[in-house]
Design a protein around this motif. Structure first.
Motif, short mmCIF file in Angstrom:
data_model
loop_
_atom_site.label_atom_id
_atom_site.label_comp_id
_atom_site.label_asym_id
_atom_site.label_seq_id
_atom_site.Cartn_x
_atom_site.Cartn_y
_atom_site.Cartn_z
N ARG A 158 -15.09 -8.99 3.46
CA ARG A 158 -13.24 -8.85 3.65
C ARG A 158 -12.15 -10.34 3.41
O ARG A 158 -13.03 -11.18 4.29
CB ARG A 158 -13.41 -8.92 5.45
CG ARG A 158 -12.18 -8.25 5.98
CD ARG A 158 -11.55 -7.95 7.41
NE ARG A 158 -10.93 -7.10 7.67
CZ ARG A 158 -9.98 -6.77 9.02
NH1 ARG A 158 -10.48 -7.42 9.30
NH2 ARG A 158 -9.80 -5.86 9.53
N GLU A 202 -11.92 -4.96 1.44
CA GLU A 202 -11.01 -5.58 2.02
C GLU A 202 -10.17 -6.68 2.40
O GLU A 202 -10.93 -7.80 1.94
CB GLU A 202 -11.49 -4.85 2.70
CG GLU A 202 -10.30 -4.54 4.16
CD GLU A 202 -10.64 -4.89 5.37
OE1 GLU A 202 -9.65 -4.12 6.40
OE2 GLU A 202 -11.80 -4.26 5.80
N SER A 252 -2.67 -5.82 6.20
CA SER A 252 -3.88 -4.34 5.34
C SER A 252 -3.48 -4.06 4.00
O SER A 252 -2.13 -3.35 3.71
CB SER A 252 -4.18 -3.32 5.90
OG SER A 252 -5.72 -2.88 4.78
#
Length: 336
Positions: free
Chosen positions: A2, A33, A51
């Protein structure tokens, strides 16, 4: 993994293309991510994030500015401790709280310096050089430079016709801070008769002589390109000072034009789009291979990386041995 990505410092054509290069490579190739961090390092203080998905990255390649927003927040400045908050420690804590394995920092000299300090703290950092000034040490070119040069060259091209029609000297001021890269590249590409750089001392006598010699040769107009960082009397902008000095000494009508922020805005050139894409992809490769504390660099035709500690606090300035200066002098261009 991430990862987080932020943009800091001034805006610059190619930032969004770089964000796209990093994020699309991370999502599609590595299955990572990605969190976008708003307003530079301020977003890590406030935990202002979003995001990123493949859909949210659409349309970024040719878009100017930065979709993440930016700020000039410098967490290591002493003023950052005035409120009783240790900003670097808070940012490190928030990075851990967000579960980020690495931060990608896109920015100029100040951002590289900040990124190096975070790397020394043990924070996983990869940076991408961003500046129209092309003054970041360790990379041959940074994205944004080609776009700025293209805009400045177009302006110089347009001033030729006005200068010729009115038999004037036109002085055009371009950006660059302490570096003369934009002035050199746009001045040479635009056929400047005089090009003044912060790195090369100039004499008004030499400039005026160049203008008068052109007049004697039947060329009653001249184009003078000046970098904003040249020495002046300290009370005027570079273009205003040089224009007034030329008109006073030669009697030829002289006008100045300051391009300003137009050089930083708008859509990046194809060269900058491709450079941004390559640099963004390579940044993600470094993260996947857990090679942190490094800045992406273009060396020759190759995208590579160098340690952030080698970059911090250094400037890449124009040297008089640069090919364009040598060739320009051989062709009669005055560099002061």
């Amino acid at each position: 993994m991430r990862i987080g990505i932020l943009t800091a410092g001034g805006d610059c054509p190619g930032i969004n293309a770089t964000i796209r290069g990093v994020c699309k490579t991370a999502i599609h190739h590595y299955g990572m991510e990605v969190l976008g961090i708003h307003s530079g390092f301020q977003g890590l203080i406030d935990i202002d994030v979003e995001s990123f998905t493949d859909k949210s990255l659409s349309g970024l390649l040719n878009q100017g500015g930065t979709v993440l927003g930016t700020s000039r927040e410098k967490p290591f400045k002493k003023s950052g401790l005035a409120s009783g908050i240790n900003k670097p420690e808070l940012i490190a804590e928030n990075i851990e709280k967000l579960g980020l394995d690495c931060i990608v920092c896109i920015g100029g000299n100040g951002t590289q310096k900040t990124a190096a300090k975070f790397a020394d703290m043990g924070v996983n950092i990869v940076s991408v050089p961003k500046t129209i000034d092309n003054d970041i040490w360790g990379t041959d070119f940074s994205f944004g430079f080609d776009t700025a040069v293209t805009i400045a060259t177009d302006a110089i091209d347009r001033l030729h016709s006005t200068a010729s029609s009115h038999k004037r000297v036109m002085v055009i001021e371009v950006m660059g801070h302490k570096a003369g890269w934009i002035a050199l590249y746009s001045g040479m590409a635009g056929g400047g008769d005089v090009i003044l750089l912060p790195e090369i001392p100039y004499r008004m006598e030499a400039i005026n002589e160049t203008v008068m010699n052109r007049l004697k040769r039947g060329k009653p107009y001249s184009i003078v390109v000046v970098a904003e960082g040249i020495l002046t009397d300290g009370t005027k902008r570079a273009a205003e000072y040089i224009a007034q000095e030329i008109q006073l000494a030669t009697g030829i009508e002289t006008r100045e034009t300051v391009l300003g922020y137009v050089q930083r805005g708008g859509s990046p050139t194809p060269f900058d789009r491709n450079l941004s894409t390559r640099m963004g992809g390579h940044a993600t490769d470094l993260i996947a291979n857990r090679q942190f504390g490094r800045m992406i660099a273009l060396v020759g035709d190759e995208i590579t990386s160098i340690p952030l500690r080698d970059v911090a606090g250094k400037l890449k300035l124009v040297d008089e041995s640069q090919d364009l200066i040598v060739q320009g002098r051989r062709m009669g261009v005055c560099f002061g």
